[in-house]
Scaffold this motif. Structure first.
Motif, PDB file in Angstrom:
ATOM      1  N   GLY A 267     -43.825  -5.073  52.917  1.00  0.00           N
ATOM      2  CA  GLY A 267     -43.147  -3.814  53.165  1.00  0.00           C
ATOM      3  C   GLY A 267     -43.790  -2.639  52.456  1.00  0.00           C
ATOM      4  O   GLY A 267     -44.841  -2.759  51.819  1.00  0.00           O
ATOM      5  N   SER A 268     -43.123  -1.502  52.524  1.00  0.00           N
ATOM      6  CA  SER A 268     -43.652  -0.257  51.975  1.00  0.00           C
ATOM      7  C   SER A 268     -43.279  -0.030  50.518  1.00  0.00           C
ATOM      8  O   SER A 268     -43.915   0.786  49.836  1.00  0.00           O
ATOM      9  CB  SER A 268     -43.148   0.928  52.806  1.00  0.00           C
ATOM     10  N   TYR A 269     -42.207  -0.735  50.077  1.00  0.00           N
ATOM     11  CA  TYR A 269     -41.736  -0.581  48.700  1.00  0.00           C
ATOM     12  C   TYR A 269     -41.671  -1.943  48.031  1.00  0.00           C
ATOM     13  O   TYR A 269     -41.378  -2.953  48.675  1.00  0.00           O
ATOM     14  CB  TYR A 269     -40.370   0.099  48.666  1.00  0.00           C
ATOM     15  N   TYR A 270     -41.893  -1.952  46.747  1.00  0.00           N
ATOM     16  CA  TYR A 270     -41.837  -3.207  46.006  1.00  0.00           C
ATOM     17  C   TYR A 270     -40.405  -3.547  45.593  1.00  0.00           C
ATOM     18  O   TYR A 270     -39.617  -2.671  45.247  1.00  0.00           O
ATOM     19  CB  TYR A 270     -42.697  -3.112  44.740  1.00  0.00           C
ATOM     20  N   SER A 271     -40.077  -4.828  45.654  1.00  0.00           N
ATOM     21  CA  SER A 271     -38.935  -5.399  44.959  1.00  0.00           C
ATOM     22  C   SER A 271     -39.317  -6.824  44.603  1.00  0.00           C
ATOM     23  O   SER A 271     -40.285  -7.365  45.149  1.00  0.00           O
ATOM     24  CB  SER A 271     -37.669  -5.383  45.819  1.00  0.00           C
ATOM     25  N   ASP A 272     -38.556  -7.450  43.730  1.00  0.00           N
ATOM     26  CA  ASP A 272     -38.932  -8.814  43.361  1.00  0.00           C
ATOM     27  C   ASP A 272     -38.672  -9.809  44.490  1.00  0.00           C
ATOM     28  O   ASP A 272     -39.048 -10.977  44.377  1.00  0.00           O
ATOM     29  CB  ASP A 272     -38.231  -9.243  42.068  1.00  0.00           C
ATOM     30  N   ARG A 273     -38.046  -9.328  45.570  1.00  0.00           N
ATOM     31  CA  ARG A 273     -37.840 -10.194  46.732  1.00  0.00           C
ATOM     32  C   ARG A 273     -38.819  -9.880  47.852  1.00  0.00           C
ATOM     33  O   ARG A 273     -38.827 -10.552  48.877  1.00  0.00           O
ATOM     34  CB  ARG A 273     -36.412 -10.051  47.250  1.00  0.00           C
ATOM     35  N   GLU A 274     -39.644  -8.859  47.660  1.00  0.00           N
ATOM     36  CA  GLU A 274     -40.590  -8.467  48.702  1.00  0.00           C
ATOM     37  C   GLU A 274     -41.752  -9.452  48.729  1.00  0.00           C
ATOM     38  O   GLU A 274     -42.421  -9.638  47.711  1.00  0.00           O
ATOM     39  CB  GLU A 274     -41.119  -7.054  48.433  1.00  0.00           C
ATOM     40  N   PRO A 275     -41.998 -10.084  49.849  1.00  0.00           N
ATOM     41  CA  PRO A 275     -43.062 -11.095  49.879  1.00  0.00           C
ATOM     42  C   PRO A 275     -44.462 -10.496  49.891  1.00  0.00           C
ATOM     43  O   PRO A 275     -44.681  -9.415  50.439  1.00  0.00           O
ATOM     44  CB  PRO A 275     -42.785 -11.860  51.177  1.00  0.00           C
ATOM     45  N   VAL A 276     -45.377 -11.216  49.302  1.00  0.00           N
ATOM     46  CA  VAL A 276     -46.797 -10.899  49.384  1.00  0.00           C
ATOM     47  C   VAL A 276     -47.367 -11.616  50.593  1.00  0.00           C
ATOM     48  O   VAL A 276     -47.150 -12.820  50.757  1.00  0.00           O
ATOM     49  CB  VAL A 276     -47.536 -11.350  48.111  1.00  0.00           C
TER      50      VAL A 276
ATOM     51  N   ALA B  69     -46.748  -1.377  50.261  1.00  0.00           N
ATOM     52  CA  ALA B  69     -46.775  -1.475  48.814  1.00  0.00           C
ATOM     53  C   ALA B  69     -47.887  -2.428  48.402  1.00  0.00           C
ATOM     54  O   ALA B  69     -48.173  -3.400  49.107  1.00  0.00           O
ATOM     55  CB  ALA B  69     -45.430  -1.964  48.287  1.00  0.00           C
ATOM     56  N   MET B  70     -48.485  -2.132  47.261  1.00  0.00           N
ATOM     57  CA  MET B  70     -49.565  -2.961  46.735  1.00  0.00           C
ATOM     58  C   MET B  70     -49.254  -3.324  45.289  1.00  0.00           C
ATOM     59  O   MET B  70     -48.492  -2.636  44.606  1.00  0.00           O
ATOM     60  CB  MET B  70     -50.903  -2.209  46.789  1.00  0.00           C
ATOM     61  N   GLY B  71     -49.861  -4.403  44.831  1.00  0.00           N
ATOM     62  CA  GLY B  71     -49.557  -4.812  43.471  1.00  0.00           C
ATOM     63  C   GLY B  71     -50.665  -5.619  42.834  1.00  0.00           C
ATOM     64  O   GLY B  71     -51.671  -5.950  43.473  1.00  0.00           O
ATOM     65  N   TRP B  72     -50.452  -5.887  41.560  1.00  0.00           N
ATOM     66  CA  TRP B  72     -51.346  -6.738  40.785  1.00  0.00           C
ATOM     67  C   TRP B  72     -50.525  -7.834  40.109  1.00  0.00           C
ATOM     68  O   TRP B  72     -49.435  -7.573  39.587  1.00  0.00           O
ATOM     69  CB  TRP B  72     -52.075  -5.928  39.718  1.00  0.00           C
ATOM     70  N   PHE B  73     -51.071  -9.027  40.141  1.00  0.00           N
ATOM     71  CA  PHE B  73     -50.507 -10.175  39.449  1.00  0.00           C
ATOM     72  C   PHE B  73     -51.600 -10.750  38.554  1.00  0.00           C
ATOM     73  O   PHE B  73     -52.770 -10.427  38.707  1.00  0.00           O
ATOM     74  CB  PHE B  73     -50.053 -11.248  40.450  1.00  0.00           C
ATOM     75  N   ARG B  74     -51.220 -11.622  37.652  1.00  0.00           N
ATOM     76  CA  ARG B  74     -52.226 -12.281  36.819  1.00  0.00           C
ATOM     77  C   ARG B  74     -51.809 -13.718  36.540  1.00  0.00           C
ATOM     78  O   ARG B  74     -50.622 -14.049  36.574  1.00  0.00           O
ATOM     79  CB  ARG B  74     -52.450 -11.534  35.508  1.00  0.00           C
TER      80      ARG B  74
ATOM     81  N   SER C 271     -47.944  -5.229  38.016  1.00  0.00           N
ATOM     82  CA  SER C 271     -47.604  -3.865  38.429  1.00  0.00           C
ATOM     83  C   SER C 271     -47.581  -3.774  39.949  1.00  0.00           C
ATOM     84  O   SER C 271     -48.236  -4.565  40.627  1.00  0.00           O
ATOM     85  CB  SER C 271     -48.628  -2.855  37.905  1.00  0.00           C
ATOM     86  N   ALA C 272     -46.843  -2.790  40.457  1.00  0.00           N
ATOM     87  CA  ALA C 272     -46.825  -2.532  41.895  1.00  0.00           C
ATOM     88  C   ALA C 272     -46.661  -1.036  42.127  1.00  0.00           C
ATOM     89  O   ALA C 272     -46.201  -0.301  41.252  1.00  0.00           O
ATOM     90  CB  ALA C 272     -45.706  -3.308  42.576  1.00  0.00           C
ATOM     91  N   ILE C 273     -47.042  -0.620  43.343  1.00  0.00           N
ATOM     92  CA  ILE C 273     -46.973   0.791  43.702  1.00  0.00           C
ATOM     93  C   ILE C 273     -46.539   0.902  45.150  1.00  0.00           C
ATOM     94  O   ILE C 273     -46.946   0.101  45.992  1.00  0.00           O
ATOM     95  CB  ILE C 273     -48.345   1.477  43.444  1.00  0.00           C
ATOM     96  N   SER C 274     -45.692   1.863  45.427  1.00  0.00           N
ATOM     97  CA  SER C 274     -45.198   2.044  46.786  1.00  0.00           C
ATOM     98  C   SER C 274     -46.292   2.591  47.695  1.00  0.00           C
ATOM     99  O   SER C 274     -47.366   3.017  47.241  1.00  0.00           O
ATOM    100  CB  SER C 274     -43.992   2.986  46.761  1.00  0.00           C
ATOM    101  N   TRP C 275     -45.995   2.642  48.975  1.00  0.00           N
ATOM    102  CA  TRP C 275     -47.011   2.962  49.969  1.00  0.00           C
ATOM    103  C   TRP C 275     -47.705   4.292  49.717  1.00  0.00           C
ATOM    104  O   TRP C 275     -48.892   4.443  49.917  1.00  0.00           O
ATOM    105  CB  TRP C 275     -46.376   2.949  51.369  1.00  0.00           C
TER     106      TRP C 275
END
Length: 123
Positions: free
Chosen positions: A101-110, A33-38, A49-53
């Motif tokens: 991991g492959s999917y985003y959750s608010d507990r998934e570490p970067v 999974a990939m995402g953007w923060f600001r 935003s985030a997107i699954s694998w």
């Protein structure tokens, strides 16, 4: 070791659009999974935003829903963030992030961050 490099930031008027890109080198991103923060001046870094694998699931912060769209091209090892209807409060440094991991959750570490790209929205 994967490296993430963002591009596409800049100065835009309110109501305008930008497309941010995050290109990866050193490792394929297709399993993650990939995402953007600001992060705005004087504020904490926040999720955008985030997107699954495989791109089948997208997740957006309430503040950007309907205006920002995340996408990915695994063949190019690149993730995008399309920013539309920009507001002055969207002004921030935008960071690309790779999740463990492959999917985003608010507990998934970067586990990997890019260096950031500045987006400035003028009123």
């Amino acid at each position: 070791q994967v490296q993430l490099v963002e591009s596409g930031g800049g100065l835009v008027q309110a109501g305008g659009s930008l497309r941010l890109s995050c290109a990866a080198s050193g490792r394929t991103l297709s399993s993650y999974a990939m995402g953007w923060f600001r992060q705005a001046p004087g504020k904490e870094r926040e999720f955008v935003s985030a997107i699954s694998w495989g791109g089948g699931r997208q997740y957006d912060a309430d503040s950007v829903k309907g205006r920002f769209t995340i996408s990915r091209d695994n063949a190019k090892n690149t993730v995008y963030l399309h920013l539309n209807s920009l507001k002055p409060e969207d002004t921030a440094v935008y960071y690309c992030a790779k999740f463990r991991g492959s999917y985003y959750s608010d507990r998934e570490p970067v586990d990997t961050w890019g260096q950031g790209t500045q987006v400035t929205v003028s009123s």
